[in-house]
Design an enzyme around this catalytic site. Structure first.
Site, PDB file in Angstrom:
ATOM      1  N   GLY A 232       1.520  13.604 -67.130  1.00 23.51           N
ATOM      2  CA  GLY A 232       2.430  14.223 -68.091  1.00 23.51           C
ATOM      3  C   GLY A 232       2.571  13.343 -69.321  1.00 23.51           C
ATOM      4  NE  ARG A 233       7.414  14.994 -72.236  1.00 21.31           N
ATOM      5  CZ  ARG A 233       7.932  15.951 -71.481  1.00 21.31           C
ATOM      6  NH1 ARG A 233       7.515  17.198 -71.608  1.00 21.31           N
ATOM      7  NH2 ARG A 233       8.879  15.690 -70.612  1.00 21.31           N
ATOM      8  CB  ILE A 234       5.857   9.076 -69.034  1.00 28.06           C
ATOM      9  CG1 ILE A 234       7.209   9.598 -69.544  1.00 28.06           C
ATOM     10  CG2 ILE A 234       5.931   7.562 -68.808  1.00 28.06           C
ATOM     11  CD1 ILE A 234       8.356   9.475 -68.546  1.00 28.06           C
TER      12      ILE A 234
ATOM     13  CB  THR B 265       8.066   3.362 -64.604  1.00 24.68           C
ATOM     14  OG1 THR B 265       6.904   4.153 -64.865  1.00 24.68           O
ATOM     15  CG2 THR B 265       7.778   1.904 -64.890  1.00 24.68           C
TER      16      THR B 265
ATOM     17  NE  ARG C  45      14.364   9.934 -60.580  1.00 27.62           N
ATOM     18  CZ  ARG C  45      14.401   9.661 -61.889  1.00 27.62           C
ATOM     19  NH1 ARG C  45      13.721   8.629 -62.365  1.00 27.62           N
ATOM     20  NH2 ARG C  45      15.115  10.399 -62.713  1.00 27.62           N
TER      21      ARG C  45
ATOM     22  CD  GLU D  54      16.903   3.510 -58.572  1.00 30.40           C
ATOM     23  OE1 GLU D  54      17.772   3.864 -59.397  1.00 30.40           O
ATOM     24  OE2 GLU D  54      15.702   3.626 -58.771  1.00 30.40           O
TER      25      GLU D  54
ATOM     26  CG  HIS E 225      16.135   3.412 -62.784  1.00 27.06           C
ATOM     27  ND1 HIS E 225      16.289   4.346 -61.791  1.00 27.06           N
ATOM     28  CD2 HIS E 225      15.498   4.059 -63.801  1.00 27.06           C
ATOM     29  CE1 HIS E 225      15.779   5.511 -62.184  1.00 27.06           C
ATOM     30  NE2 HIS E 225      15.285   5.357 -63.407  1.00 27.06           N
TER      31      HIS E 225
HETATM   32  C1  GLV Z   1      15.041   8.034 -65.772  1.00 28.85           C
HETATM   33  O1  GLV Z   1      14.687   7.608 -64.724  1.00 28.85           O
HETATM   34  C2  GLV Z   1      14.914   9.405 -66.155  1.00 28.85           C
HETATM   35  O2  GLV Z   1      14.520  10.236 -65.327  1.00 28.85           O
HETATM   36  O3  GLV Z   1      15.218   9.718 -67.310  1.00 28.85           O
END
Ligand code: GLV
Length: 314
Positions: free
Chosen positions: A155-157, A230, A232, A261, A279
């Site tokens: 995806g975008r990230i 980064t 979940r 968490e 996080h």
């Molecule tokens: C951070 O973890 C988000 O989902 O924005």
């Protein structure tokens, strides 16, 4: 004037779109509301602005059914919200897509570098007075340049991470559930896991990705490989990851997210060659402000009878 529950403190300016509405919360000490408190508050509110630390499950949604008109999660991920339950009650759920991609990709890349080059261990030793001086065999990490990066999810990230990787001369492969028809696509996740030098995870949380990297898949990775998460915490079986690191079956890990968490398992804490962050993927001043404003604007739009673009409910 509507009543809007804002569960936690937001960055300065984040509440501006809700001017004119009555705000309920957050608690003066900014601690999260308990499940019971959430249920009690939603009964008298038209909207909720929540964070990923709030569990907005079917019981909370049921309590708010009849009064709640929108739920806005100040995050791109929304596995903390029971979207199906909200949809069943006709309550739209909004998130914050698009505004945090570059900031989160920066952090993912920071973890790729930090884990590969053992930055946490090296700094810990220096700060702890355990650095005897330069040594040719100290802190020997893995090169990032020219290494092969495997993005899980595209995806975008993930794409923003791929752009950074290109600048480092990395070879970039990616896996996604559907064929992207783009260069570097690997249909078989096991094959990707076993091929690359760095795995970076960019899939949503939830049942569909729970323990996607379990003991079996982690065992397919090269012993010289690095895992970065980064996305979940639930995407990785933390116990299996810690065991792989302790057993030198994986070179290093860089984690920003955890299964429970803010609890961190003692095995992970004690794991060698591991960078652990609290996080902070999207934690830049500008991005967190944009996220808050996007969520509160969506609420304002719904309360005015409009339809915001960032609705995730079907
Ligand atoms: C951070 O973890 C988000 O989902 O924005």
């Amino acid at each position: 004037m509507a009543r809007v529950l804002v569960t936690r403190r937001l960055p300065d300016g984040g509440l501006d779109p809700l001017a004119g509405h009555e705000l309920v919360g957050p608690k003066p000490d900014d601690t999260p509301y308990s499940h019971d408190e959430l249920c009690a508050h939603v009964r008298s509110c038209d909207a909720v602005v929540c964070l990923l630390t709030d569990r907005i499950d079917a019981a909370v949604i049921e309590a708010g059914a009849g009064t709640l008109r929108v739920i806005a999660n100040v995050a791109v991920g929304y596995d903390n919200v029971d979207v199906a339950a909200a949809h069943a009650h006709g309550i739209p759920v909004c998130n914050t897509p698009g505004v945090l991609d570059e900031t989160t990709a920066d952090l993912a890349f920071a973890l790729i570098l930090a884990a590969s080059r053992l930055l946490s261990e090296a700094e810990r030793d220096l700060r702890g007075g355990r650095w005897p001086g330069w040594g040719i065999t100290q802190y020997l990490g893995r090169d990032v340049h020219e290494a092969t990066l495997g993005l899980v999810g595209f995806g975008r990230i993930a794409r923003a991470v791929a752009r950074r990787a290109a600048g480092f001369g990395m070879h970039v492969l990616h896996h996604a559930r559907h064929d992207t028809n783009e260069d570097g696509y690997v249909a078989d996740l096991d094959e990707l896991a076993g091929t690359v030098d760095v795995v970076s995870l960019h899939v949503p949380g939830g049942a569909g990705t729970h323990h996607l990297f379990d003991a079996r898949r982690l065992a397919l990775m090269k012993p010289t490989a690095v895992l970065v998460n980064t996305a979940r915490g639930t995407v990785v079986d933390e116990t299996a990851l810690a065991a792989a690191l302790h057993g030198d079956r994986l070179f290093a890990a860089g984690l920003d997210v955890y299964e429970r968490e803010p609890e961190i398992s003692p095995e992970l804490f004690a794991a060698p060659r591991t960078v652990l962050l609290p996080h902070i993927g999207s934690a830049s001043q500008a991005t967190r402000t944009r996220m808050a404003t996007m969520a509160t604007s969506a609420v304002a739009t719904v309360l005015e009878g409009g339809t915001p673009p960032n609705i995730v409910t079907p």
